[in-house]
Design a protein around this motif. Structure first.
Motif, short mmCIF file in Angstrom:
data_model
loop_
_atom_site.label_atom_id
_atom_site.label_comp_id
_atom_site.label_asym_id
_atom_site.label_seq_id
_atom_site.Cartn_x
_atom_site.Cartn_y
_atom_site.Cartn_z
N SER A 345 0.72 -1.29 0.00
CA SER A 345 -0.07 0.15 -0.03
C SER A 345 0.89 1.36 -0.14
CB SER A 345 -1.00 -0.04 1.02
OG SER A 345 -0.18 0.15 2.37
N SER A 346 2.22 1.11 0.28
CA SER A 346 3.10 2.39 0.42
C SER A 346 3.99 2.73 -0.79
CB SER A 346 3.88 2.11 1.53
OG SER A 346 3.10 2.27 2.93
N VAL A 347 3.93 1.33 -1.65
CA VAL A 347 4.72 1.35 -2.69
C VAL A 347 4.45 2.59 -3.85
CG1 VAL A 347 5.40 0.16 -5.00
CG2 VAL A 347 5.24 -1.13 -2.87
N LYS A 348 3.23 2.80 -4.24
CA LYS A 348 3.03 3.81 -5.20
C LYS A 348 3.62 5.12 -4.95
CE LYS A 348 -0.33 5.69 -8.59
NZ LYS A 348 -1.70 5.48 -9.03
N SER A 349 3.04 5.45 -3.77
CA SER A 349 3.42 6.76 -3.16
C SER A 349 5.15 6.92 -3.02
CB SER A 349 2.76 7.19 -1.91
OG SER A 349 3.22 6.31 -0.83
N THR A 350 5.60 6.16 -2.74
CA THR A 350 7.02 6.17 -2.46
C THR A 350 7.94 6.18 -3.70
OG1 THR A 350 7.19 4.64 -0.45
CG2 THR A 350 9.06 4.70 -1.75
N VAL A 351 7.45 5.33 -4.80
CA VAL A 351 8.26 5.38 -6.06
C VAL A 351 7.71 6.66 -6.98
CG1 VAL A 351 7.81 4.20 -8.40
CG2 VAL A 351 8.29 3.07 -6.17
N THR A 352 6.74 7.09 -6.75
CA THR A 352 6.41 8.32 -7.34
C THR A 352 6.60 9.73 -6.74
OG1 THR A 352 3.86 8.19 -6.69
CG2 THR A 352 4.60 6.94 -8.92
N ALA A 353 7.32 9.68 -5.69
CA ALA A 353 7.55 10.76 -4.67
C ALA A 353 8.54 11.70 -5.50
CB ALA A 353 8.04 10.39 -3.58
N SER A 354 8.67 12.84 -5.02
CA SER A 354 9.61 13.94 -5.79
C SER A 354 11.11 13.39 -5.63
CB SER A 354 9.48 15.19 -5.04
OG SER A 354 9.76 15.22 -3.72
N THR A 355 11.31 12.72 -4.85
CA THR A 355 12.59 11.78 -4.66
C THR A 355 12.69 10.28 -5.01
OG1 THR A 355 12.51 11.70 -2.33
CG2 THR A 355 13.76 13.54 -3.26
N GLY A 356 11.44 9.93 -5.76
CA GLY A 356 11.39 8.76 -5.92
C GLY A 356 12.07 7.98 -7.00
N ALA A 357 11.45 7.12 -7.80
CA ALA A 357 12.19 6.56 -8.96
C ALA A 357 12.69 7.65 -10.09
CB ALA A 357 11.19 5.48 -9.73
N GLY A 358 13.65 7.51 -10.69
CA GLY A 358 14.25 8.32 -11.63
C GLY A 358 15.36 9.10 -11.38
N ALA A 359 15.93 10.11 -12.17
CA ALA A 359 16.86 11.00 -11.74
C ALA A 359 16.34 12.23 -10.88
CB ALA A 359 17.83 11.22 -13.05
N THR A 360 16.05 11.84 -9.66
CA THR A 360 15.40 12.85 -9.05
C THR A 360 16.32 13.42 -7.87
OG1 THR A 360 14.64 11.11 -7.23
CG2 THR A 360 13.19 11.58 -9.22
N LEU A 361 17.84 13.05 -7.77
CA LEU A 361 18.17 13.60 -6.85
C LEU A 361 19.09 15.07 -7.32
CD1 LEU A 361 19.91 10.01 -5.65
CD2 LEU A 361 17.94 11.33 -4.75
N SER A 362 19.86 15.41 -6.29
CA SER A 362 20.55 16.50 -6.75
C SER A 362 22.09 16.23 -7.18
CB SER A 362 20.73 17.60 -5.32
OG SER A 362 21.13 16.86 -4.35
N GLY A 363 22.58 14.90 -6.97
CA GLY A 363 23.87 14.45 -7.28
C GLY A 363 24.18 13.13 -6.68
N ASN A 364 25.33 13.03 -6.16
CA ASN A 364 25.67 11.69 -5.55
C ASN A 364 25.25 11.45 -4.05
OD1 ASN A 364 26.79 9.06 -5.75
ND2 ASN A 364 28.88 9.88 -5.18
N THR A 365 24.05 11.50 -3.90
CA THR A 365 23.57 11.50 -2.65
C THR A 365 22.87 9.89 -2.44
OG1 THR A 365 21.39 12.24 -3.05
CG2 THR A 365 23.07 13.87 -2.31
N CYS A 366 23.11 9.45 -1.13
CA CYS A 366 22.38 8.11 -0.65
C CYS A 366 21.08 8.01 -0.79
CB CYS A 366 23.10 7.62 0.72
SG CYS A 366 24.87 7.67 0.88
N SER A 367 20.60 6.83 -1.41
CA SER A 367 19.09 6.48 -1.30
C SER A 367 18.85 6.01 0.12
CB SER A 367 18.89 5.32 -2.54
OG SER A 367 19.35 5.89 -3.67
N SER A 368 17.50 5.91 0.50
CA SER A 368 16.67 5.66 1.45
C SER A 368 16.21 4.28 1.21
CB SER A 368 15.80 6.64 1.85
OG SER A 368 15.09 6.25 3.04
N PHE A 369 16.60 3.30 2.08
CA PHE A 369 16.27 1.91 2.21
C PHE A 369 16.13 1.36 3.80
CE2 PHE A 369 17.56 1.50 -2.13
CZ PHE A 369 16.47 0.74 -2.77
#
Length: 369
Positions: A345-369
């Motif tokens: 139930s949390s997958v869609k909102s996480t994946v489509t968030a502003s920092t979700g899937a895609g080149a959505t970062l500002s650079g070489n920063t760590c992902s959240s898991f």
């Protein structure tokens, strides 16, 4: 009088110190290029822990905290990628790959390639020989992060993918976007092993070109794992994790199509209304399809010729789908790693968030898991 003289001298001394400080500040102010390099150095200092299969076999750290080489042109990018002494590369802006200029990244180890915000590698060639952006072969301990790979659109000429991993070990592709590849978006083959693809988006935004020599008028086939049923050297390899990825608009099939590998697809979103098949279980595939969301797609799990080793569907959410969505009744492999698994139930909102899937970062920063 004596006190007045001492006061005046003190004021003069203070003014002299302030003047010297101002002069020093003026002469040491960083230029825009220097500031860019400092930002790159800071960004490259992020040493992240790879999740999934890329955490095995000693882990995947790329170029670590090495100072980044900043590139803004094709010539500089090619030079940095092909130089084994360059360990961290920062891509700024849009770089166009010339016709026939596909970059060969071979026989290297311990390297990170990442993009600053909005960085993009673009190819406009749809021919068999001159298409594609990067071909990565016999490389080990590689990180690719926060880059958009944009092709000219699907055209079945037996051309090249936007990116290919060939016989590579310990590769982490994170927060990238692969769109509009000629033959496909991103393929992994030939005994590649210990690979994680996380927070990555796959899409086709351009209409496919019909009439290719390969016979398909709509070759928007995103990701192929294993090149053929006859590539039996792939047995025991192709251990791959797809975590928090997004197969988005325009994808028709191969999300991914798997042969031989132990592939864990977890917490990912499939919502391409153009789909004909999503996860495709090919020859001797061993698939754990866990806690994903399939929304308005056809054939979420395609068993193809029913010659897979195991296809296990676990805690997935199917909404407005048609066609097949069940596994083959055989329990898949148990991952040798721990990974934070969201409820579906949390997958869609996480994946489509502003920092979700895609080149959505500002650079070489760590992902959240």
């Amino acid at each position: 009088m004596k006190n007045r003289i001492m006061y005046t001298a003190a004021i003069a001394a203070v003014m002299a110190v302030l003047a010297l400080a101002c002069k020093k500040s003026a002469t040491t102010e960083t230029t825009p290029l220097e500031r860019q390099d400092l930002q790159a150095t800071s960004a490259a200092a992020a040493t992240c822990t790879a999740p999934g299969w890329a955490s095995q076999n000693g882990g995947t750290t790329g170029g670590g905290s090495a100072t980044a080489t900043v590139v803004t042109t094709y010539a500089a990018l090619k030079s940095a990628i092909t130089s084994s002494s360059v360990k961290v590369i920062q891509v700024n802006g849009t770089i166009t790959i010339p016709s026939g200029g596909r970059i060969s990244f071979q026989d290297q180890s311990d390297k990170t390639i990442f993009g600053s915000a909005g960085a993009k590698l673009v190819s406009a060639d749809q021919t068999k020989d001159n298409s594609g952006i990067i071909y990565i072969k016999r490389c080990t301990n590689i990180i690719i992060r926060n880059l958009i790979f944009e092709g000219p659109g699907a055209y079945d000429t037996d051309g090249w993918d936007n990116a290919t991993l060939d016989a590579c070990k310990n590769v982490w592709v994170d927060h990238c976007e692969f769109r509009d590849g000629v033959d496909g978006n991103f393929d992994i083959k030939n005994t590649s092993n210990y690979i994680t693809v996380s927070y990555t988006k796959f899409t086709y935004l351009k209409a496919p070109k019909a009439g290719g020599s390969g016979g398909s008028d709509d070759h928007r086939f995103s990701d192929l794992i294993g090149s053929s049923d006859g590539a039996t050297a792939d047995r025991g390899t192709l251990s791959i994790t797809f975590a928090r990825c997004w197969w988005a608009s325009g994808c028709v099939a191969r999300m991914p199509r798997v042969r031989f590998g132990k592939v864990h697809i977890v917490n990912s979103l499939f919502n391409s209304t153009a789909s004909k098949s999503c996860v495709q279980a090919g020859f001797e595939a061993n698939l754990l399809i866990e806690a994903n969301v399939f929304e308005s797609v056809k054939n979420p799990i395609d068993l193809m010729d029913n010659n897979s080793t195991a296809v296990q569907s676990k805690n997935n959410l199917f909404t407005s789908v048609t066609g097949t969505s069940a596994g083959n009744g055989v329990t898949a492999f148990t991952p040798p790693y721990s990974i934070t698994t969201l409820g579906n139930s949390s997958v869609k909102s996480t994946v489509t968030a502003s920092t979700g899937a895609g080149a959505t970062l500002s650079g070489n920063t760590c992902s959240s898991f």
